[in-house]
Design a protein around this motif. Structure first.
Motif, PDB file in Angstrom:
ATOM      1  N   PRO A 224     -19.889 -12.601  24.973  1.00 11.47           N
ATOM      2  CA  PRO A 224     -19.449 -11.110  24.941  1.00 11.47           C
ATOM      3  C   PRO A 224     -19.321 -10.577  26.347  1.00 11.47           C
ATOM      4  CG  PRO A 224     -21.931 -11.526  24.719  1.00 11.47           C
ATOM      5  CD  PRO A 224     -21.266 -12.881  24.626  1.00 11.47           C
ATOM      6  N   THR A 225     -18.697  -9.557  26.362  1.00 11.02           N
ATOM      7  CA  THR A 225     -18.445  -8.872  27.765  1.00 11.02           C
ATOM      8  C   THR A 225     -19.708  -8.513  28.581  1.00 11.02           C
ATOM      9  OG1 THR A 225     -16.322  -7.758  26.879  1.00 11.02           O
ATOM     10  CG2 THR A 225     -17.449  -6.658  28.781  1.00 11.02           C
ATOM     11  N   MET A 226     -19.716  -8.608  29.717  1.00  9.74           N
ATOM     12  CA  MET A 226     -20.744  -8.543  30.525  1.00  9.74           C
ATOM     13  C   MET A 226     -20.338  -8.491  32.153  1.00  9.74           C
ATOM     14  SD  MET A 226     -22.714 -12.051  30.303  1.00  9.74           S
ATOM     15  CE  MET A 226     -22.115 -13.714  31.102  1.00  9.74           C
ATOM     16  N   ARG A 227     -21.224  -7.663  32.651  1.00  6.76           N
ATOM     17  CA  ARG A 227     -21.536  -7.377  34.221  1.00  6.76           C
ATOM     18  C   ARG A 227     -22.409  -8.468  34.847  1.00  6.76           C
ATOM     19  NH1 ARG A 227     -18.994  -5.381  38.465  1.00  6.76           N
ATOM     20  NH2 ARG A 227     -20.109  -4.532  40.301  1.00  6.76           N
ATOM     21  N   CYS A 228     -22.107  -9.512  35.392  1.00  6.40           N
ATOM     22  CA  CYS A 228     -23.143 -10.308  35.809  1.00  6.40           C
ATOM     23  C   CYS A 228     -22.828 -10.909  37.203  1.00  6.40           C
ATOM     24  CB  CYS A 228     -23.379 -11.578  34.655  1.00  6.40           C
ATOM     25  SG  CYS A 228     -21.599 -12.424  34.531  1.00  6.40           S
ATOM     26  N   PRO A 229     -24.013 -11.705  37.636  1.00 14.68           N
ATOM     27  CA  PRO A 229     -23.621 -12.562  38.967  1.00 14.68           C
ATOM     28  C   PRO A 229     -22.553 -13.587  38.667  1.00 14.68           C
ATOM     29  CG  PRO A 229     -26.022 -12.318  38.311  1.00 14.68           C
ATOM     30  CD  PRO A 229     -25.380 -11.822  37.332  1.00 14.68           C
ATOM     31  N   ALA A 230     -22.096 -13.997  39.454  1.00 13.26           N
ATOM     32  CA  ALA A 230     -20.929 -15.228  39.346  1.00 13.26           C
ATOM     33  C   ALA A 230     -20.826 -16.104  40.506  1.00 13.26           C
ATOM     34  CB  ALA A 230     -19.640 -14.601  38.963  1.00 13.26           C
ATOM     35  N   VAL A 231     -20.489 -17.465  40.118  1.00 13.62           N
ATOM     36  CA  VAL A 231     -20.375 -18.413  41.264  1.00 13.62           C
ATOM     37  C   VAL A 231     -18.942 -18.897  40.881  1.00 13.62           C
ATOM     38  CG1 VAL A 231     -20.897 -20.621  42.055  1.00 13.62           C
ATOM     39  CG2 VAL A 231     -22.731 -19.111  41.292  1.00 13.62           C
ATOM     40  N   LEU A 232     -17.938 -18.692  42.069  1.00 15.58           N
ATOM     41  CA  LEU A 232     -16.697 -19.195  42.194  1.00 15.58           C
ATOM     42  C   LEU A 232     -16.546 -20.484  42.628  1.00 15.58           C
ATOM     43  CD1 LEU A 232     -15.066 -16.131  43.660  1.00 15.58           C
ATOM     44  CD2 LEU A 232     -15.738 -16.390  41.339  1.00 15.58           C
ATOM     45  N   ASP A 233     -16.127 -21.566  41.939  1.00 11.28           N
ATOM     46  CA  ASP A 233     -15.881 -22.856  42.461  1.00 11.28           C
ATOM     47  C   ASP A 233     -15.037 -22.825  43.689  1.00 11.28           C
ATOM     48  OD1 ASP A 233     -13.765 -23.261  41.384  1.00 11.28           O
ATOM     49  OD2 ASP A 233     -14.328 -25.070  40.134  1.00 11.28           O
ATOM     50  N   ASN A 234     -14.815 -23.892  44.421  1.00 13.47           N
ATOM     51  CA  ASN A 234     -13.940 -23.665  45.535  1.00 13.47           C
ATOM     52  C   ASN A 234     -12.506 -23.606  45.185  1.00 13.47           C
ATOM     53  OD1 ASN A 234     -13.286 -26.448  44.901  1.00 13.47           O
ATOM     54  ND2 ASN A 234     -14.536 -27.357  46.453  1.00 13.47           N
ATOM     55  N   TYR A 235     -12.105 -24.070  44.122  1.00 12.58           N
ATOM     56  CA  TYR A 235     -10.772 -23.836  43.538  1.00 12.58           C
ATOM     57  C   TYR A 235     -10.433 -22.405  43.163  1.00 12.58           C
ATOM     58  CZ  TYR A 235      -6.511 -23.875  40.785  1.00 12.58           C
ATOM     59  OH  TYR A 235      -5.296 -23.830  40.209  1.00 12.58           O
ATOM     60  N   VAL A 236     -11.310 -21.820  42.621  1.00 13.43           N
ATOM     61  CA  VAL A 236     -11.113 -20.250  42.083  1.00 13.43           C
ATOM     62  C   VAL A 236     -11.340 -19.471  43.539  1.00 13.43           C
ATOM     63  CG1 VAL A 236     -12.214 -18.482  40.772  1.00 13.43           C
ATOM     64  CG2 VAL A 236     -12.153 -20.542  39.705  1.00 13.43           C
ATOM     65  N   ALA A 237     -12.009 -19.584  44.428  1.00 12.07           N
ATOM     66  CA  ALA A 237     -12.354 -19.223  45.558  1.00 12.07           C
ATOM     67  C   ALA A 237     -10.991 -19.046  46.269  1.00 12.07           C
ATOM     68  CB  ALA A 237     -13.568 -19.512  46.425  1.00 12.07           C
ATOM     69  N   THR A 238     -10.571 -20.389  46.387  1.00 13.12           N
ATOM     70  CA  THR A 238      -9.219 -20.436  47.143  1.00 13.12           C
ATOM     71  C   THR A 238      -8.007 -19.896  46.443  1.00 13.12           C
ATOM     72  OG1 THR A 238      -9.706 -22.763  47.996  1.00 13.12           O
ATOM     73  CG2 THR A 238      -7.531 -22.155  47.800  1.00 13.12           C
ATOM     74  N   GLU A 239      -7.996 -19.629  44.928  1.00  8.82           N
ATOM     75  CA  GLU A 239      -6.793 -19.078  44.290  1.00  8.82           C
ATOM     76  C   GLU A 239      -6.946 -17.368  44.783  1.00  8.82           C
ATOM     77  OE1 GLU A 239      -4.839 -19.927  41.180  1.00  8.82           O
ATOM     78  OE2 GLU A 239      -4.654 -21.373  43.021  1.00  8.82           O
TER      79      GLU A 239
END
Length: 445
Positions: A224-239
């Motif tokens: 479901p849709t949510m607003r939450c804490p997130a971890v971006l792996d190094n690939y997503v952070a780079t993108e």
């Protein structure tokens, strides 16, 4: 004809002309590209492009032309074309060529033994990569693309102010796309690696990472849709950082096409973040002793403890702002004039182990892939893109999730960073470690 002969031939043609300045750049290269499919060679391409280009300055106009032919008539035509170009341009008093500046030697850019490695061994390296991927997990059913590439390039740049810079470099790379299937569900995992030396290219590492990505997302559920804490792996952070990359270029700033206009000296992101562009980074894809104008590359801090410290410059943009070039002129090859670009742009490594970034998250998301990040607006920083990853529950990764979208603003996202991982990786010329974000809007069902 080698680069030295090219330079001398063209410099002779230019020296008698009534110019305000000139630059000659010459390059020779050898490129190899191999693709394998089902343990057979699918494509094998080898080429040796080379050529010379010039820029001429006359009455404030900068003209450019190039030639891949060394015939005297073709070189004479190149000079004439550049002169016509200089006359047709709107004059700019800031056009100039750089003066010589001391630079430092960068060891390890050239693999002396690469040319002696048999082509059969390079084909075997690609086949080994495909074999490792297929053997790693029974759920991997096929390999979509498995490739090996290499390049050997020699460049020399000489200008009328005394710059004379020469560089030789080699690079090897390999990549693979693995397709995993289970219960009618199919997922793809891609990975690659790059090195200056043949012996440093690890196909084991590429295979392991590609397979982990493919099988990891099998059985992905919707959430479901949510607003939450997130971890971006190094690939997503780079993108995400890659979208911000052009904002650091002085050209974008001076044209008002950067979301960092007027923000120098202010805090733009989380105080945990430090961002730099390092053209001298050992093993970097954008590493070289000098840029496309012969200016030594350097290590430039852009964001320090969240505060924007400055921008990246080539000669023209530096003169407009009354500062020194940071060595960020880049070139897509001998057929294009220098333009602004990053060298190796990255968020500095942090100290938090990857698993610890998830500690204390009751319910959140680990993002491992984003689709269409290039559609983000580089001027406003707003984005809304598809994504995939894993649910985080009670600090642990639980189930894979797909069919989600994330939206927000890049600067606001980076302002929300509350943890920086210790797993910095460069994907091409941009890189980042994994990042923990305080809150992110995730659209699901």
């Amino acid at each position: 004809m080698n680069t030295n002969e090219m330079i001398e031939t063209v410099a002779t043609l230019l020296k008698d002309r009534p110019l305000d300045g000139w630059e000659v750049a010459a390059a020779t290269s050898r490129l190899l590209s191999i693709e394998v499919k089902e343990q057979k060679v699918d494509t094998f391409k080898c080429s040796a492009p080379g050529g010379v280009s010039i820029r001429v300055l006359k009455n404030g106009g900068m003209g450019f032309s190039y030639s891949t032919s060394m015939e005297p008539a073709d070189l004479a035509r190149m000079v004439e074309n550049a002169l016509v170009g200089a006359g047709a341009q709107t004059p700019d008093e800031h056009h100039a060529f750089p003066e010589p500046r001391p630079g430092s030697e960068i060891p390890g850019l050239y693999d002396e033994g690469l040319a002696a490695v048999p082509e059969a061994e390079k084909v075997a390296r690609a086949m080994e990569l495909e074999r490792l991927v297929m053997a790693a997990d029974p759920r991997v059913k096929r390999v979509r693309k498995c490739s090996f590439g290499e390049s050997t390039v020699e460049t020399r740049i000489v200008n009328s102010r005394g710059v004379d810079a020469t560089c030789r470099g080699t690079s090897v790379s390999a990549s693979v796309s693995a397709i995993a299937e289970e219960s009618g569900n199919s997922q793809m995992g891609w990975d690659f690696d790059f090195a200056n030396h043949f012996t440093d290219l690890s196909v084991d590492r590429i295979a392991t990472r590609a397979v982990a990505k493919a099988v990891g997302l099998l059985g992905a559920a919707k959430i479901p849709t949510m607003r939450c804490p997130a971890v971006l792996d190094n690939y997503v952070a780079t993108e995400i950082l890659e979208v911000l990359a052009s904002a650091f270029l002085a050209e974008s700033v001076q044209k008002g096409k950067s979301l960092l206009v007027g923000k120098k000296g202010t805090r733009i992101v989380s105080p945990l973040l430090r961002i730099r562009d390092d053209g001298t980074l050992p093993g970097g894809m954008g590493t070289a002793p000098f840029d496309a104008e012969g200016v030594p590359k350097q290590n430039t801090i852009l964001v320090e403890d969240g505060v924007l410290r400055g921008y990246l410059y080539d000669t023209l943009r530096a003169r407009k702002d009354g500062v020194a070039s940071t060595g960020n002129a880049s070139r897509g090859g001998i057929k294009s004039p220098p333009h602004m670009g990053v060298s190796n742009l990255f968020i500095e490594n942090g100290t938090v182990p990857f698993d610890d970034l998830m500690a204390g998250i009751g319910r959140g998301i680990l993002l491992t892939d984003v689709m269409g990040m290039h559609t983000a607006n580089p001027i406003s920083g707003d984005f809304s893109v598809g994504a995939a990853g894993f649910l985080i529950e009670e600090g642990k990764v639980t189930v894979p999730v797909k069919g989600i979208a994330i939206s927000g603003n890049i600067l606001e996202l980076f302002q929300g960073v509350e943890g920086v991982g210790n797993d910095l990786r460069l994907y091409g010329t941009v890189g980042a470690p994994s990042l923990r974000i305080a809150a992110l809007d995730v659209s699901g069902e």
